[in-house]
Design a protein around this motif. Structure first.
Motif, PDB file in Angstrom:
ATOM      1  N   THR A  44       0.824  -1.204   0.000  1.00 22.11           N
ATOM      2  CA  THR A  44       0.000   0.000   0.000  1.00 22.11           C
ATOM      3  C   THR A  44       0.859   1.254   0.000  1.00 22.11           C
ATOM      4  N   TYR A  45       1.946   1.241   0.782  1.00 21.76           N
ATOM      5  CA  TYR A  45       2.844   2.403   0.836  1.00 21.76           C
ATOM      6  C   TYR A  45       3.367   2.755  -0.553  1.00 21.76           C
ATOM      7  N   ASP A  46       3.795   1.749  -1.306  1.00 23.61           N
ATOM      8  CA  ASP A  46       4.346   1.983  -2.644  1.00 23.61           C
ATOM      9  C   ASP A  46       3.286   2.530  -3.593  1.00 23.61           C
ATOM     10  N   LYS A  47       2.090   1.977  -3.519  1.00 25.13           N
ATOM     11  CA  LYS A  47       0.998   2.444  -4.379  1.00 25.13           C
ATOM     12  C   LYS A  47       0.653   3.902  -4.076  1.00 25.13           C
ATOM     13  N   VAL A  48       0.513   4.208  -2.803  1.00 21.58           N
ATOM     14  CA  VAL A  48       0.162   5.568  -2.393  1.00 21.58           C
ATOM     15  C   VAL A  48       1.263   6.541  -2.803  1.00 21.58           C
ATOM     16  N   LEU A  49       2.517   6.162  -2.601  1.00 24.41           N
ATOM     17  CA  LEU A  49       3.634   7.026  -2.987  1.00 24.41           C
ATOM     18  C   LEU A  49       3.608   7.315  -4.480  1.00 24.41           C
ATOM     19  N   GLY A  50       3.446   6.276  -5.291  1.00 19.17           N
ATOM     20  CA  GLY A  50       3.402   6.460  -6.740  1.00 19.17           C
ATOM     21  C   GLY A  50       2.277   7.374  -7.171  1.00 19.17           C
ATOM     22  N   LEU A  51       1.104   7.168  -6.601  1.00 18.70           N
ATOM     23  CA  LEU A  51      -0.052   7.988  -6.963  1.00 18.70           C
ATOM     24  C   LEU A  51       0.093   9.424  -6.470  1.00 18.70           C
ATOM     25  N   GLU A  52       0.645   9.598  -5.276  1.00 22.98           N
ATOM     26  CA  GLU A  52       0.835  10.950  -4.741  1.00 22.98           C
ATOM     27  C   GLU A  52       1.908  11.720  -5.512  1.00 22.98           C
ATOM     28  N   LEU A  53       2.866  11.015  -6.089  1.00 26.37           N
ATOM     29  CA  LEU A  53       3.906  11.679  -6.876  1.00 26.37           C
ATOM     30  C   LEU A  53       3.424  12.034  -8.283  1.00 26.37           C
ATOM     31  N   GLY A  54       2.236  11.580  -8.631  1.00 25.16           N
ATOM     32  CA  GLY A  54       1.677  11.991  -9.912  1.00 25.16           C
ATOM     33  C   GLY A  54       1.387  10.886 -10.895  1.00 25.16           C
ATOM     34  N   ALA A  55       1.554   9.626 -10.508  1.00 22.74           N
ATOM     35  CA  ALA A  55       1.183   8.534 -11.411  1.00 22.74           C
ATOM     36  C   ALA A  55      -0.332   8.566 -11.610  1.00 22.74           C
ATOM     37  N   ASP A  56      -0.772   8.254 -12.815  1.00 21.53           N
ATOM     38  CA  ASP A  56      -2.200   8.258 -13.124  1.00 21.53           C
ATOM     39  C   ASP A  56      -2.870   6.934 -12.802  1.00 21.53           C
ATOM     40  N   ASP A  57      -2.079   5.875 -12.695  1.00 19.29           N
ATOM     41  CA  ASP A  57      -2.594   4.554 -12.337  1.00 19.29           C
ATOM     42  C   ASP A  57      -1.425   3.724 -11.824  1.00 19.29           C
ATOM     43  N   TYR A  58      -1.737   2.593 -11.202  1.00 21.09           N
ATOM     44  CA  TYR A  58      -0.709   1.752 -10.596  1.00 21.09           C
ATOM     45  C   TYR A  58      -1.126   0.299 -10.794  1.00 21.09           C
ATOM     46  N   ILE A  59      -0.300  -0.464 -11.507  1.00 22.95           N
ATOM     47  CA  ILE A  59      -0.601  -1.870 -11.786  1.00 22.95           C
ATOM     48  C   ILE A  59       0.512  -2.715 -11.174  1.00 22.95           C
ATOM     49  N   VAL A  60       0.112  -3.754 -10.432  1.00 17.03           N
ATOM     50  CA  VAL A  60       1.070  -4.617  -9.757  1.00 17.03           C
ATOM     51  C   VAL A  60       1.290  -5.886 -10.567  1.00 17.03           C
ATOM     52  N   LYS A  61       2.572  -6.286 -10.688  1.00  8.45           N
ATOM     53  CA  LYS A  61       2.938  -7.550 -11.339  1.00  8.45           C
ATOM     54  C   LYS A  61       2.651  -8.683 -10.373  1.00  8.45           C
ATOM     55  N   PRO A  62       2.265  -9.826 -10.846  1.00  7.05           N
ATOM     56  CA  PRO A  62       1.951 -10.177 -12.230  1.00  7.05           C
ATOM     57  C   PRO A  62       0.639  -9.525 -12.660  1.00  7.05           C
ATOM     58  N   PHE A  63       0.510  -9.292 -13.938  1.00  6.95           N
ATOM     59  CA  PHE A  63      -0.645  -8.587 -14.475  1.00  6.95           C
ATOM     60  C   PHE A  63      -1.167  -9.332 -15.688  1.00  6.95           C
ATOM     61  N   ASP A  64      -2.374  -8.979 -16.092  1.00  6.21           N
ATOM     62  CA  ASP A  64      -2.971  -9.517 -17.302  1.00  6.21           C
ATOM     63  C   ASP A  64      -2.807  -8.459 -18.397  1.00  6.21           C
ATOM     64  N   ALA A  65      -2.303  -8.848 -19.547  1.00  4.32           N
ATOM     65  CA  ALA A  65      -2.035  -7.909 -20.637  1.00  4.32           C
ATOM     66  C   ALA A  65      -3.313  -7.180 -21.080  1.00  4.32           C
ATOM     67  N   LYS A  66      -4.450  -7.860 -21.038  1.00  2.00           N
ATOM     68  CA  LYS A  66      -5.713  -7.224 -21.429  1.00  2.00           C
ATOM     69  C   LYS A  66      -6.100  -6.128 -20.439  1.00  2.00           C
ATOM     70  N   GLU A  67      -5.833  -6.365 -19.159  1.00  2.00           N
ATOM     71  CA  GLU A  67      -6.134  -5.345 -18.154  1.00  2.00           C
ATOM     72  C   GLU A  67      -5.227  -4.125 -18.347  1.00  2.00           C
ATOM     73  N   VAL A  68      -3.958  -4.366 -18.623  1.00  2.00           N
ATOM     74  CA  VAL A  68      -3.024  -3.258 -18.867  1.00  2.00           C
ATOM     75  C   VAL A  68      -3.514  -2.432 -20.052  1.00  2.00           C
TER      76      VAL A  68
END
Length: 185
Positions: A85-109
């Motif tokens: 959660t800390y990493d997600k919040v940091l990324g979003l607060e720094l200006g990321a528009d979305d945050y996807i965690v690996k492993p991921f589905d290519a269709k979702e990306v």
């Protein structure tokens, strides 16, 4: 063009292939230095950004993108193994528009990229024709010029000339180019 900054070759190739196969033009980079050179030559529509990279981490790359006027509004999606959660919040607060965690589905990306691009283009369309410089505000949607918050009367062609110059800062025009752009000669 979508830029993918990912040091894992298999993941990078998979994402680039998936995006290109659905008609989204994508290009991959292993190193932040390669990515920076490419951004200097051509601004991407969107950036997919890993956090754990050689040379510097993705958070530093994101800070640099958000810190420069020319790259500030480029949509960025973090695509990383850091799922706390800390990493997600940091990324979003720094200006990321979305945050996807690996492993991921290519269709979702792909779906998330399309959603971010839709929001980005709607925002651009809303701000099209609006220019702000220090105490000057020019709104070409309303043909209105304000200096220090006060409306200044100006003929439409003068406003169009000002908008032409404001829309292309640091560009030098010849007289003929201005006549063509503004007056349509």
């Amino acid at each position: 063009m979508i830029y993918v900054l990912e040091d894992d070759r298999n993941i990078r190739d998979l994402v680039v292939y998936s995006l290109n196969s659905v008609g989204l033009n994508a290009r991959g980079f292993e190193l932040p230095s390669e990515f920076r050179k490419a951004v200097e030559n051509e601004l991407p529509e969107l950036v997919l950004l890993d956090i754990m990279l050689p040379e510097e981490d993705g958070v530093a790359v994101l800070r640099r993108l958000r810190g420069r006027e020319v790259t500030r509004d480029i949509p960025v999606i973090m695509l990383t193994a850091k799922g706390e959660t800390y990493d997600k919040v940091l990324g979003l607060e720094l200006g990321a528009d979305d945050y996807i965690v690996k492993p991921f589905d290519a269709k979702e990306v792909t779906a998330r990229i399309k959603a971010v691009l839709r929001r980005s283009s709607a925002k651009e369309e809303e701000n099209k024709g609006v220019y702000d410089f220090d105490n000057l505000h020019l709104d070409m949607n309303r043909y209105e010029l304000k200096v220090k918050g006060k409306v200044v009367e100006a003929p439409p062609k003068e406003l169009e000339l000002l908008a032409c110059l404001a829309g292309h800062p640091n560009r030098v025009y010849t007289r003929d180019q201005l006549l063509d752009e503004v007056w349509g000669f």
